[in-house]
Design an enzyme around this catalytic site. Structure first.
Site, mmCIF file in Angstrom:
data_model
loop_
_atom_site.group_PDB
_atom_site.id
_atom_site.type_symbol
_atom_site.label_atom_id
_atom_site.label_comp_id
_atom_site.label_asym_id
_atom_site.label_seq_id
_atom_site.Cartn_x
_atom_site.Cartn_y
_atom_site.Cartn_z
ATOM 1 N N GLU A 163 0.839 -1.202 0.000
ATOM 2 C CA GLU A 163 0.000 0.000 0.000
ATOM 3 C C GLU A 163 0.874 1.252 0.000
ATOM 4 O O GLU A 163 2.063 1.197 0.315
ATOM 5 C CB GLU A 163 -0.864 0.037 1.266
ATOM 6 C CG GLU A 163 -1.971 -0.976 1.286
ATOM 7 C CD GLU A 163 -2.823 -0.893 2.547
ATOM 8 O OE1 GLU A 163 -3.968 -1.328 2.482
ATOM 9 O OE2 GLU A 163 -2.347 -0.399 3.581
ATOM 10 N N HIS A 185 2.691 1.012 18.572
ATOM 11 C CA HIS A 185 1.410 0.558 18.004
ATOM 12 C C HIS A 185 0.384 0.190 19.067
ATOM 13 O O HIS A 185 -0.654 -0.390 18.744
ATOM 14 C CB HIS A 185 1.620 -0.629 17.053
ATOM 15 C CG HIS A 185 2.542 -0.315 15.907
ATOM 16 N ND1 HIS A 185 2.152 0.431 14.824
ATOM 17 C CD2 HIS A 185 3.836 -0.625 15.703
ATOM 18 C CE1 HIS A 185 3.168 0.557 13.989
ATOM 19 N NE2 HIS A 185 4.208 -0.071 14.494
ATOM 20 N N ARG A 194 -14.663 -7.199 17.278
ATOM 21 C CA ARG A 194 -14.845 -7.458 18.720
ATOM 22 C C ARG A 194 -15.103 -6.139 19.436
ATOM 23 O O ARG A 194 -15.045 -5.076 18.833
ATOM 24 C CB ARG A 194 -13.574 -8.088 19.281
ATOM 25 C CG ARG A 194 -12.351 -7.222 19.004
ATOM 26 C CD ARG A 194 -11.118 -7.647 19.737
ATOM 27 N NE ARG A 194 -9.925 -7.038 19.193
ATOM 28 C CZ ARG A 194 -9.506 -5.810 19.440
ATOM 29 N NH1 ARG A 194 -10.208 -5.030 20.230
ATOM 30 N NH2 ARG A 194 -8.405 -5.326 18.900
ATOM 31 N N ASN A 245 -11.754 -4.417 13.438
ATOM 32 C CA ASN A 245 -11.662 -5.249 14.634
ATOM 33 C C ASN A 245 -13.047 -5.814 14.921
ATOM 34 O O ASN A 245 -13.989 -5.067 15.167
ATOM 35 C CB ASN A 245 -11.162 -4.439 15.824
ATOM 36 C CG ASN A 245 -9.716 -4.043 15.657
ATOM 37 O OD1 ASN A 245 -8.914 -4.825 15.143
ATOM 38 N ND2 ASN A 245 -9.368 -2.844 16.055
#
Lengths: 463, 142
Positions: free
Chosen positions: A214, A249, A305, A303
């Site tokens: 990317e 991160h 969740r 994500n």
């Protein structure tokens, strides 16, 4: 699809007992939501968590294994056995551990239980970054420039893709995440080595050598959109969050809404996320993560969740996201339309970790004393108390300090006040670091990107 | 299992010295019979916590707890209907089945693993027990 919700109550998979397949603050948070919904809870724990307070307030509590997460919270068979022994009808995975494990979700459903989360197929699709990107492009969600296919082994093909995108590019593992399995390539001279190294890392760490490429964004912010979906095709987005304050991160501070993003820029992105959920038949709660740079959004991953930072959205929307997630798993139709979703005021969340505030090394041990702030607009999600022993085996998160106020500036002031009133003795915590961060002028102006915190830390540690 | 006496000051001193020499800041040992935690902090006093749950009795015998190897329902004695002596204490052989953990149709046998005297039953019949929960107390016989 019209934005309506089904009026009749569903005869979906009803359950009256939820097994909480997690630990720490999120186990306590899920237990609270279940209790408020009139559901019984089963807490499972490792030997290290035998004295955890939420075990004592559960309807049933069962030790499922030794301290090692691999032998307890990540042990699928032990969790399913515990559900069977206790008569639980559903399993809530929380975050981390098995929460995004498609095989576990599948095993839960095959055991005749309800997995409080999306289907195994949705988890699998979103876990493969290439498949996820393809699904997002199909739904009109903006993505980072680059093909939605795996990078070919042929070096010449990789060169062509990089040239089409334009340097700098980033090579990522399709099965990666959390900042692992990726490499920035500033120019053509470093491409082949970066691809070879990342492919080997992906093979070893994620079990698949599949890569994709990317455009690399130099100074993006990390923006998230929270979605909530039922099993009847109804979906809404609950606003946006800024989670740019990251170290290695890992998010440190989150806020809602993301500052300085005009509503007419974010609205179509939120609507595209909702459309994507409908297209893939998504159910429950989920988060679309984006990089935001120069007024444009770029999808990075979803994500599938509950997120650690869900409370900031709860504070601004007034909704209980965990309860909504459980109701969706019960088969209930959503009881709100997109037009009902509001964003009131501003919220911050600080992750309080048991770690050294300078070196960030984990700090396990016994908490000898605790003082937690209270008052209007202040919320603390935690499981700790004086005498609690922080085990060395798991994530160092011990509490989440959340504040809400009418404006961002007032919310920052409230957080400063709340942090000043927070004290955890006996172990080291990152509270001094958080206090210093909330005095930073660039953060106060809302001008920080995902690299800011690392630079700020470097400057602080410079002689 | 070796018989380290966690409450022995010379053992603690030895471990603390070894930690300091190795540049290790802490050590934690947990055993069914006790727990030892030593934290070596630079510039501060070394912190030592010792808890011993199983102390030798006046005869010098340390009781040992037989724990559940996994979650299930506790079944004391034999299920075959054969007579089981409830009178405790009583001597047991190493291979004698003291009871079971029942997991659905599966019965997981529990034994002392060595000749011993069974002194206490620590869980109620049919109780739901988790991994590591205490089920019996025995006194090993030499």
């Amino acid at each position: 699809m019209p934005e309506t919700f089904d009026s009749p109550r569903s005869s979906g998979p009803r359950f009256d007992t939820v097994l909480i397949a997690n630990r720490g603050e999120i186990a306590a948070r899920i237990q609270k939501a279940c209790r408020e919904l009139g559901l019984k809870t089963v807490v499972v724990y490792s030997e290290a968590d035998r004295e955890a307070p939420y075990g004592k307030t559960a309807d049933s509590a069962l030790c499922i294994g030794p301290s090692s997460a691999a032998k307890s919270y990540l042990n699928r068979d032990a969790l399913l056995l515990a559900a069977r022994l206790t008569g639980a009808g559903a399993i809530h995975p929380g975050y981390g551990f098995l929460s995004e494990n498609a095989a576990f979700a599948d095993a839960v459903e095959k055991a005749g239980l309800t997995f409080i989360g999306p289907s195994a197929a949705s988890i699998e699709t979103m876990g493969d970054k290439i498949a996820a990107k393809r699904a997002m492009i199909a739904a009109g969600v903006p993505c980072v420039p680059g093909p939605d296919t795996a990078l070919a082994d042929d070096p010449a093909a990789a060169e062509r893709v990089a040239l089409e995108i334009g340097y700098p590019v980033i090579v990522k593992a399709a099965g990666g995440g959390g900042g692992r399995g990726m490499r920035v390539v500033p120019d053509a001279g470093q491409l082949h080595e970066a691809v070879a190294l990342t492919r080997e890392e992906a093979r070893k760490a994620f079990g698949s050598p599949s890569l994709y490429m990317e455009k690399f964004l130099g100074h993006p912010r990390h923006i998230e959109i929270q979605v909530l979906c039922d099993t009847h095709g109804n979906a809404v987005w609950l606003g946006h969050r800024d989670c740019s304050m990251q170290r290695r991160h890992q998010k440190v501070v989150e806020e809602a809404p993301a500052p300085g993003i005009p509503p007419d820029v974010i609205r179509p992105v939120g609507q595209a996320c909702v459309e994507a959920c409908r297209q893939i038949g998504y159910r429950g709660v989920g988060t679309f993560e984006f990089l935001y740079e120069d007024g444009a959004f770029y999808f990075i991953e979803m994500n599938t969740r509950l997120q650690v930072e869900h409370p900031v959205t709860e504070m601004t929307s007034g909704l209980d996201i965990v309860q909504a997630q459980i109701r969706a798993a019960q088969g209930d139709p959503l009881d709100l339309l997109q037009g009902d979703v509001k964003c009131d005021g501003h919220a911050f969340e600080c992750r309080i970790n048991a770690e050294d505030p300078d070196t960030f090394l984990p700090s396990a041990g016994v908490i000898t004393d605790v003082a937690l702030p209270e008052g209007p607009g202040i919320r603390v999600d935690t499981h700790i108390h004086a005498g609690y022993k922080v085990p060395p085996y798991y994530d160092s998160l011990i509490a989440k300090l959340i504040v809400h106020a009418p404006t961002r500036a007032e919310a920052m002031a409230r957080m400063r006040e709340a942090l000043a009133g927070t004290r955890v003795e006996g172990i080291s915590t990152n509270i001094p670091f958080l206090r210093a961060l909330f005095e930073d002028s660039a953060f106060a102006r809302g001008e920080t990107d995902i690299h800011y915190l690392e630079q700020w830390l470097k400057q602080r540690s410079a002689p | 299992m070796s018989a380290i006496d966690f409450s022995d000051p010379s053992t603690i001193a030895l471990l603390a010295d070894a930690l300091t020499a190795a540049g290790v800041s802490g050590l934690e040992i947990s055993r069914p019979g006790g727990q030892l935690r030593i934290v070596v902090a630079a510039g501060e006093e070394t912190r030592i916590d010792v808890s011993v749950t199983a102390r030798p009795d006046s005869r010098g015998v340390s009781p040992v707890v037989v724990r559940a190897p996994m979650a299930g329902h506790f079944c004391p004695g034999h299920l075959s209907g054969s007579a089981v002596s409830d009178s405790l204490p009583r001597p047991v052989s190493g291979s004698e089945v003291l009871g079971f953990v029942r997991i659905g149709p599966v019965l997981l046998p529990l034994n002392a693993g060595r000749p011993a005297v069974l002194t206490k039953r620590l869980a109620e019949p049919d109780a739901l027990v988790g991994f590591g929960d205490p089920l019996f107390e025995i006194e090993p016989q030499s």
